[in-house]
Motif scaffolding. Structure first.
Motif, short mmCIF file in Angstrom:
data_model
loop_
_atom_site.label_atom_id
_atom_site.label_comp_id
_atom_site.label_asym_id
_atom_site.label_seq_id
_atom_site.Cartn_x
_atom_site.Cartn_y
_atom_site.Cartn_z
N UNK A 140 -11.69 0.88 11.16
CA UNK A 140 -11.15 0.59 12.48
C UNK A 140 -11.41 -0.93 13.06
N UNK A 141 -10.54 -1.61 13.44
CA UNK A 141 -10.47 -2.87 13.76
C UNK A 141 -11.08 -3.18 15.28
N UNK A 142 -12.31 -2.44 15.26
CA UNK A 142 -13.01 -2.33 16.61
C UNK A 142 -14.59 -2.69 16.30
N UNK A 143 -15.30 -3.32 16.98
CA UNK A 143 -16.75 -3.24 16.74
C UNK A 143 -17.15 -1.95 17.17
N UNK A 144 -18.58 -1.51 17.03
CA UNK A 144 -19.20 -0.49 17.10
C UNK A 144 -19.04 0.28 18.49
N UNK A 145 -19.01 -0.37 19.67
CA UNK A 145 -19.18 0.06 20.76
C UNK A 145 -17.72 0.86 21.24
N UNK A 146 -16.69 0.13 20.94
CA UNK A 146 -15.18 0.41 21.01
C UNK A 146 -14.86 1.77 20.10
N UNK A 291 -15.92 -7.58 13.88
CA UNK A 291 -14.62 -7.24 14.45
C UNK A 291 -14.20 -5.91 13.71
N UNK A 292 -15.08 -5.18 13.04
CA UNK A 292 -14.56 -3.88 12.39
C UNK A 292 -15.61 -2.91 12.27
N UNK A 293 -15.43 -1.60 12.19
CA UNK A 293 -16.34 -0.73 11.91
C UNK A 293 -15.91 0.39 11.11
N UNK A 294 -16.53 1.42 10.62
CA UNK A 294 -16.41 2.68 9.95
C UNK A 294 -16.76 3.69 10.76
N UNK A 295 -15.60 4.56 10.95
CA UNK A 295 -15.81 5.76 11.62
C UNK A 295 -15.89 7.10 10.58
N UNK A 296 -16.93 7.81 10.55
CA UNK A 296 -16.72 8.98 9.60
C UNK A 296 -17.11 10.23 10.21
N UNK A 297 -16.90 11.16 9.27
CA UNK A 297 -17.35 12.76 10.00
C UNK A 297 -17.25 13.70 8.60
N UNK A 306 -9.62 11.47 15.49
CA UNK A 306 -9.97 10.26 16.16
C UNK A 306 -9.16 9.06 15.74
N UNK A 307 -8.37 9.13 14.47
CA UNK A 307 -7.59 8.21 14.17
C UNK A 307 -6.10 8.20 14.92
N UNK A 308 -5.85 9.27 14.98
CA UNK A 308 -4.64 9.58 16.00
C UNK A 308 -4.97 9.25 17.54
N UNK A 309 -5.97 9.06 17.92
CA UNK A 309 -6.43 8.67 19.37
C UNK A 309 -6.27 7.40 19.49
N UNK A 310 -6.38 6.60 18.40
CA UNK A 310 -6.15 5.01 18.68
C UNK A 310 -4.61 4.79 19.03
N UNK A 311 -4.44 4.00 20.11
CA UNK A 311 -2.97 3.92 20.43
C UNK A 311 -2.34 2.63 19.71
N UNK A 312 -1.48 2.82 19.11
CA UNK A 312 -0.73 1.89 18.59
C UNK A 312 -1.24 1.34 16.98
N UNK A 313 -0.44 0.40 16.55
CA UNK A 313 -1.02 -0.21 15.39
C UNK A 313 -2.34 -1.14 15.56
N UNK A 314 -2.74 -1.71 14.35
CA UNK A 314 -4.12 -2.38 14.44
C UNK A 314 -4.11 -3.46 13.73
N UNK A 315 -4.93 -4.45 13.92
CA UNK A 315 -5.21 -5.75 12.89
C UNK A 315 -5.79 -5.15 11.64
#
Length: 508
Positions: A140-146, A291-297, A306-315
């Protein structure tokens, strides 16, 4: 090039030369074929030329690079600067679609393939480093916090009445703000002091679940990688408790992928209890830009949620960076980095202990923290606070980055909540200290330079203190020699050559 083009080339130069070129290209294509067929992280790293060939081929599959493309939409991946186009390999469409960051884009077949392969290699990386139970992950193109915010928002859809997040305290702004940004009320669980280490208070987590009610708790929010003297949470016990009480469990694994110990804790927690999601930074673990992180489960359906919760496209930038780095290092190259990191941890620990003991301090005993370590600073009095803080400033001035100096009793307010002893993960940690970390990519030269500069800074501070003490003694002695009192108790003797102060500004 296809066979027809090679045949045409043979009309220009001898066929044997063309065949040599064809075989050379086929070697590149075989690597690419294996990657697309098996979707596994290659054991050995690729040459830059192979990676660039694949990126070029993928780029040509995106609509903005079609020679006959006629774009009339509002987003057509038009890029004004040729430098920016080159920086992104002309992959301008990003990843995902408006409803799902992991969805395929019709206008960006190449970018979508890159995203899928990168996610597959990231999954291999998490399993290889210890969390074999990982079912799915995505970059995901977000750092850990987001990214943690995204996990909490996904859980909200499953637990709409939950208001609280139980959080064993870690003094890192991002962690605390992620809960506030998601709209939840953090319940801070203070850590227990065991020897020098700060460890999870499981009894207090149990008490809060009973008091607040499990149905009102969104998640327990635990941590693996952290600054000393805090150590990774007791993940197995937390996971068992979450399973028994039906409370979700989210883990902040910010820079834990590089530690086999942190990854083992997550694996054991998943095996024995409940782990809904764990998040890791791309830059801290895989040496790419921030600028990026990995969300896993462990549940593919929840990861998709979680992926569907992200609004819109991403970098696509973080995915491109990881894609290139995974292929460049290869799995064996990354294993080598992890082995070197472990060796440097032991070396840094030994060298920092020598410096500490040489200045009357000691290395804190941190057997449960596999990355960060700390040494005491000062003698724990209020007058030490300024001196301790100056050590950090002096190190930074000498180009030492990453070391953290934590004075005793500092406080900070975040989101309206005041943390006493901020930085030490505790209201009353008994000593000021300095931390250093042996993170992936650290070298022996880094360690040697750090301990050399730290030794000089501490020596300089001690010399200043001695000079100040001597100066104070001289002043005190001079004052004692000339000091006397009048009958009404007003001090008139001074150390300025015997001049008297009559209380009228020096006039006589």
């Amino acid at each position: 090039m296809n066979p027809d083009i090679y045949s045409l080339c043979e009309r220009l130069i001898p066929a044997t030369y063309v065949q040599q070129g064809c075989e050379a290209r086929r070697a590149h294509e075989n690597k690419i074929r294996n990657l697309l067929e098996h979707r596994k992280w290659p054991d050995e790293g690729w040459e830059d030329s192979t990676i660039e060939l694949l990126l070029q081929e993928l780029s040509m599959m995106d609509s903005n690079n079609f020679t006959a493309n006629c774009g009339v939409g509002e987003r057509e991946a038009r890029i004004a600067s040729s430098l920016v186009a080159k920086r992104h390999y002309r992959l301008g469409h990003g990843i995902g679609r408006s409803g799902d960051i992991a969805a395929i884009q019709p206008k960006a077949a190449g970018s979508s393939i890159l995203m899928k392969i990168t996610n597959a290699m990231a999954l291999d990386a998490l399993r290889m480093t210890g969390v074999r139970s990982t079912a799915a992950c995505f970059v995901v193109p977000l750092a850990t916090g987001m990214s943690l915010v995204l996990c909490f928002l996904a859980l909200r859809q499953l637990r709409p009445n939950a208001r609280y997040i139980l959080w064993p305290r870690i003094d890192q702004k991002t962690c605390f703000k992620s809960m506030l940004s998601a709209g939840f009320q953090p319940i801070i669980i203070e850590n227990r002091l065991e020897g020098d280490e700060l460890r999870t208070d499981i009894d207090e987590i149990k008490r809060q679940i009973e008091t607040l009610g499990a149905e009102n708790i969104l998640s327990v929010f635990s941590t693996t990688s952290c600054f000393a003297p805090r150590v990774p949470d007791r993940l197995e016990e937390i996971a068992k408790l979450c399973k028994d009480t039906d409370v979700p469990h989210v883990i902040n694994n910010a820079y834990g992928v590089q530690s086999s110990k942190c990854m083992h804790l997550i694996q054991q927690a998943a095996r024995l209890g409940r782990v809904d999601a764990f998040v890791q930074s791309a830059d801290k673990n895989f040496l790419v830009p921030v600028g990026g992180s990995i969300i896993a489960g462990m549940d593919e359906k929840f990861v998709d949620k979680i992926a569907q919760t992200f609004p819109g496209r991403a970098s696509a930038s973080p995915s491109i960076d990881l894609f290139i780095t995974f292929l460049s290092l290869g799995a064996n190259g990354y294993k080598k980095l992890l082995k070197e990191r472990k060796e440097m941890y032991t070396y840094l620990q030994d060298e920092l202990r020598k410096v500490a003991e040489g200045h009357g301090q000691r290395l804190l005993k941190m057997s449960h923290n596999p990355i960060s370590m700390a040494m005491t600073l000062g003698h724990h009095t209020e007058e030490d606070v300024k001196d301790v803080s100056e050590v950090g400033a002096m190190l930074f001035k000498r180009s030492v980055s990453g070391a953290r100096v934590v004075p005793k009793g500092a406080s900070k307010t975040i989101g309206g909540v005041t943390f006493i002893g901020y930085g030490s993960h505790s209201d009353s940690y008994p000593t000021a200290y300095l931390t250093a970390a042996a993170a992936v990519g650290i070298t022996k030269e880094d360690v040697d330079l750090f301990v050399k500069r730290l030794d000089k800074v501490l020596t300089k501070k001690e010399e200043r203190k001695v000079r100040k003490g001597t100066s104070d003694e001289v002043k005190q002695g001079t004052c004692d020699e000339v000091r006397h009192e009048t009958s009404d108790g007003i001090e008139i003797g001074t150390s300025d050559g015997g001049k008297q102060d009559t209380g009228d500004g020096g006039k006589q």
